[in-house]
Scaffold this motif. Sequence first.
Motif, PDB file in Angstrom:
ATOM      1  N   THR A 203       0.845  -1.193   0.000  1.00 15.16           N
ATOM      2  CA  THR A 203       0.000   0.000   0.000  1.00 15.16           C
ATOM      3  C   THR A 203       0.883   1.248   0.000  1.00 15.16           C
ATOM      4  O   THR A 203       0.545   2.263  -0.592  1.00 15.16           O
ATOM      5  N   PHE A 204       2.018   1.171   0.683  1.00 13.45           N
ATOM      6  CA  PHE A 204       2.957   2.301   0.766  1.00 13.45           C
ATOM      7  C   PHE A 204       2.215   3.584   1.159  1.00 13.45           C
ATOM      8  O   PHE A 204       2.296   4.599   0.468  1.00 13.45           O
TER       9      PHE A 204
ATOM     10  N   HIS B 106       8.009   3.893   4.010  1.00 11.85           N
ATOM     11  CA  HIS B 106       8.794   4.206   5.210  1.00 11.85           C
ATOM     12  C   HIS B 106      10.099   3.400   5.258  1.00 11.85           C
ATOM     13  O   HIS B 106      10.399   2.623   4.343  1.00 11.85           O
TER      14      HIS B 106
ATOM     15  N   HIS C 246      10.219  -0.422   4.571  1.00 11.00           N
ATOM     16  CA  HIS C 246      10.174  -0.823   3.156  1.00 11.00           C
ATOM     17  C   HIS C 246      11.562  -0.710   2.519  1.00 11.00           C
ATOM     18  O   HIS C 246      11.993  -1.586   1.771  1.00 11.00           O
TER      19      HIS C 246
ATOM     20  N   LYS D 247      -7.027  -5.633   2.645  1.00  7.58           N
ATOM     21  CA  LYS D 247      -6.909  -4.741   3.808  1.00  7.58           C
ATOM     22  C   LYS D 247      -8.246  -4.109   4.113  1.00  7.58           C
ATOM     23  O   LYS D 247      -8.909  -3.598   3.217  1.00  7.58           O
TER      24      LYS D 247
ATOM     25  N   GLY E 124       6.969  -8.779   3.365  1.00  7.78           N
ATOM     26  CA  GLY E 124       7.263  -8.922   4.784  1.00  7.78           C
ATOM     27  C   GLY E 124       6.578 -10.184   5.282  1.00  7.78           C
ATOM     28  O   GLY E 124       5.628 -10.689   4.658  1.00  7.78           O
TER      29      GLY E 124
ATOM     30  N   ASP F 187       4.537 -10.755   7.663  1.00  9.75           N
ATOM     31  CA  ASP F 187       3.097 -10.669   7.954  1.00  9.75           C
ATOM     32  C   ASP F 187       2.274 -10.886   6.690  1.00  9.75           C
ATOM     33  O   ASP F 187       1.293 -11.633   6.701  1.00  9.75           O
ATOM     34  N   SER F 188       2.668 -10.271   5.576  1.00  7.20           N
ATOM     35  CA  SER F 188       1.873 -10.470   4.357  1.00  7.20           C
ATOM     36  C   SER F 188       2.043 -11.879   3.816  1.00  7.20           C
ATOM     37  O   SER F 188       1.072 -12.503   3.390  1.00  7.20           O
TER      38      SER F 188
ATOM     39  N   ARG G  82      10.008  -9.507  10.328  1.00  7.87           N
ATOM     40  CA  ARG G  82       9.449  -8.255  10.814  1.00  7.87           C
ATOM     41  C   ARG G  82       9.174  -8.467  12.291  1.00  7.87           C
ATOM     42  O   ARG G  82       8.673  -9.536  12.659  1.00  7.87           O
TER      43      ARG G  82
ATOM     44  N   GLU H 292      12.993  -4.065  11.622  1.00 11.79           N
ATOM     45  CA  GLU H 292      12.509  -2.683  11.635  1.00 11.79           C
ATOM     46  C   GLU H 292      11.120  -2.622  12.251  1.00 11.79           C
ATOM     47  O   GLU H 292      10.139  -3.038  11.646  1.00 11.79           O
TER      48      GLU H 292
ATOM     49  N   VAL I 221       8.653  -0.665  12.415  1.00 16.33           N
ATOM     50  CA  VAL I 221       7.931   0.506  11.919  1.00 16.33           C
ATOM     51  C   VAL I 221       6.820   0.010  11.004  1.00 16.33           C
ATOM     52  O   VAL I 221       7.010  -0.948  10.250  1.00 16.33           O
TER      53      VAL I 221
ATOM     54  N   ALA J 199       3.255   1.524   8.609  1.00 16.39           N
ATOM     55  CA  ALA J 199       2.560   2.698   8.089  1.00 16.39           C
ATOM     56  C   ALA J 199       1.416   3.087   9.031  1.00 16.39           C
ATOM     57  O   ALA J 199       1.146   4.273   9.225  1.00 16.39           O
ATOM     58  N   THR J 200       0.772   2.100   9.624  1.00 22.13           N
ATOM     59  CA  THR J 200      -0.336   2.393  10.539  1.00 22.13           C
ATOM     60  C   THR J 200       0.153   3.254  11.704  1.00 22.13           C
ATOM     61  O   THR J 200      -0.465   4.257  12.063  1.00 22.13           O
TER      62      THR J 200
ATOM     63  N   ARG K  42       1.007   6.770  10.533  1.00 21.36           N
ATOM     64  CA  ARG K  42      -0.184   7.617  10.310  1.00 21.36           C
ATOM     65  C   ARG K  42      -0.735   8.117  11.644  1.00 21.36           C
ATOM     66  O   ARG K  42      -1.168   9.248  11.754  1.00 21.36           O
TER      67      ARG K  42
HETATM   68  P1  ATP Z   1       0.146  -0.930   7.355  1.00 23.37           P
HETATM   69  O1  ATP Z   1       0.668  -0.607   8.699  1.00 23.37           O
HETATM   70  O2  ATP Z   1      -0.760   0.158   6.773  1.00 23.37           O
HETATM   71  O3  ATP Z   1      -0.467  -2.317   7.253  1.00 23.37           O
HETATM   72  P2  ATP Z   1       2.791  -1.569   6.299  1.00 23.37           P
HETATM   73  O4  ATP Z   1       3.729  -0.705   7.057  1.00 23.37           O
HETATM   74  O5  ATP Z   1       2.679  -3.005   6.678  1.00 23.37           O
HETATM   75  O6  ATP Z   1       1.352  -0.889   6.323  1.00 23.37           O
HETATM   76  P3  ATP Z   1       2.586  -2.071   3.429  1.00 23.37           P
HETATM   77  O7  ATP Z   1       2.637  -1.019   2.395  1.00 23.37           O
HETATM   78  O8  ATP Z   1       1.315  -2.753   3.652  1.00 23.37           O
HETATM   79  O9  ATP Z   1       3.159  -1.381   4.789  1.00 23.37           O
HETATM   80  O10 ATP Z   1       3.747  -3.104   3.213  1.00 23.37           O
HETATM   81  C1  ATP Z   1       4.235  -3.522   1.972  1.00 23.37           C
HETATM   82  C2  ATP Z   1       5.121  -4.727   2.223  1.00 23.37           C
HETATM   83  O11 ATP Z   1       6.228  -4.345   3.053  1.00 23.37           O
HETATM   84  C3  ATP Z   1       4.414  -5.863   2.957  1.00 23.37           C
HETATM   85  O12 ATP Z   1       4.841  -7.080   2.381  1.00 23.37           O
HETATM   86  C4  ATP Z   1       4.901  -5.722   4.386  1.00 23.37           C
HETATM   87  O13 ATP Z   1       4.928  -6.966   5.050  1.00 23.37           O
HETATM   88  C5  ATP Z   1       6.314  -5.196   4.193  1.00 23.37           C
HETATM   89  N1  ATP Z   1       6.742  -4.382   5.331  1.00 23.37           N
HETATM   90  C6  ATP Z   1       6.218  -3.207   5.743  1.00 23.37           C
HETATM   91  N2  ATP Z   1       6.838  -2.742   6.820  1.00 23.37           N
HETATM   92  C7  ATP Z   1       7.808  -3.641   7.132  1.00 23.37           C
HETATM   93  C8  ATP Z   1       8.791  -3.738   8.170  1.00 23.37           C
HETATM   94  N3  ATP Z   1       8.878  -2.806   9.119  1.00 23.37           N
HETATM   95  N4  ATP Z   1       9.609  -4.821   8.169  1.00 23.37           N
HETATM   96  C9  ATP Z   1       9.499  -5.787   7.207  1.00 23.37           C
HETATM   97  N5  ATP Z   1       8.593  -5.754   6.207  1.00 23.37           N
HETATM   98  C10 ATP Z   1       7.750  -4.703   6.168  1.00 23.37           C
END
Ligand code: ATP
Length: 219
Positions: free
Chosen positions: A12-13, A17, A20, A47, A125, A127-128, A152, A183, A185, A187-188, A191
């Motif tokens: 989603t970016f 941050h 990423h 999402k 990451g 989680d995804s 993550r 890391e 960090v 995006a949630t 924000r």
């Molecule tokens: P949100 O908090 O809104 O869910 P996010 O920070 O997870 O957003 P996305 O844009 O959804 O960011 O992430 C894009 C990809 O980057 C996903 O595969 C996610 O797992 C990975 N990613 C995001 N932040 C990290 C992090 N801190 N460490 C490792 N992977 C990350």
Amino acid sequence: MERMRVAFFGGTFDPIHRGHLRLATAAAEAFALDRVLFAPVGNQPLKRGAAIASYADRVAMAALALDSPGSEDATPSGEQGRPAARFSVSTLDAPRADGSANYTVDALAALAVELPSAQIFTLAGADSFLDLRRWRSSDRLLELAEWIVASRPEFPLTDDRLAPLALTGAQRARVHLLTTVHEAVSATELRRRLRDGEPCTGLLSPAVSAYIEAHRLYR
Ligand code: ATP
């Protein structure tokens, strides 16, 4: 001639941050990637709720983060005489004309057509990736690309954790774990900080912070 190694990095970016950039940098170094395509998604089906910032703003912020001098330490150094991987923004996963959801499987299929001789990777990451079975055509996703999955905080990456995905041996061989990313960090959280007027120093590139301020995003 060696095949070009290209990674698709969807997300989603909202906003892009440091997590990423670290993921992409670590993956580029560990897997000798030639190019990393940061592809903001138009309309993410999994999402809850849509992205907060518009697609155009998310693309603009990604371009700023990849261009700005502040992201130099996020760009691979190009060890062993290899040129550093090129990071760029891709509109491969742009919103669809009919407003329907974007699926990674379609973006990867389009990339394979665009770059028929490249070796294609996908970055994600933990989680995804652990959610992969909810993605459309997950078996096909594992055929279209090799996956580089980064650790993550809160999402340890071990074979035990992957077990629920029920990967076949051949599929598991196409999944590469990158356990050096730590890391904390998201995006949630960013924000939330922006809304509450808390500093995001070091977590957002300065050019992205300036853009958010100028366009009054995430208020
Ligand atoms: P949100 O908090 O809104 O869910 P996010 O920070 O997870 O957003 P996305 O844009 O959804 O960011 O992430 C894009 C990809 O980057 C996903 O595969 C996610 O797992 C990975 N990613 C995001 N932040 C990290 C992090 N801190 N460490 C490792 N992977 C990350």
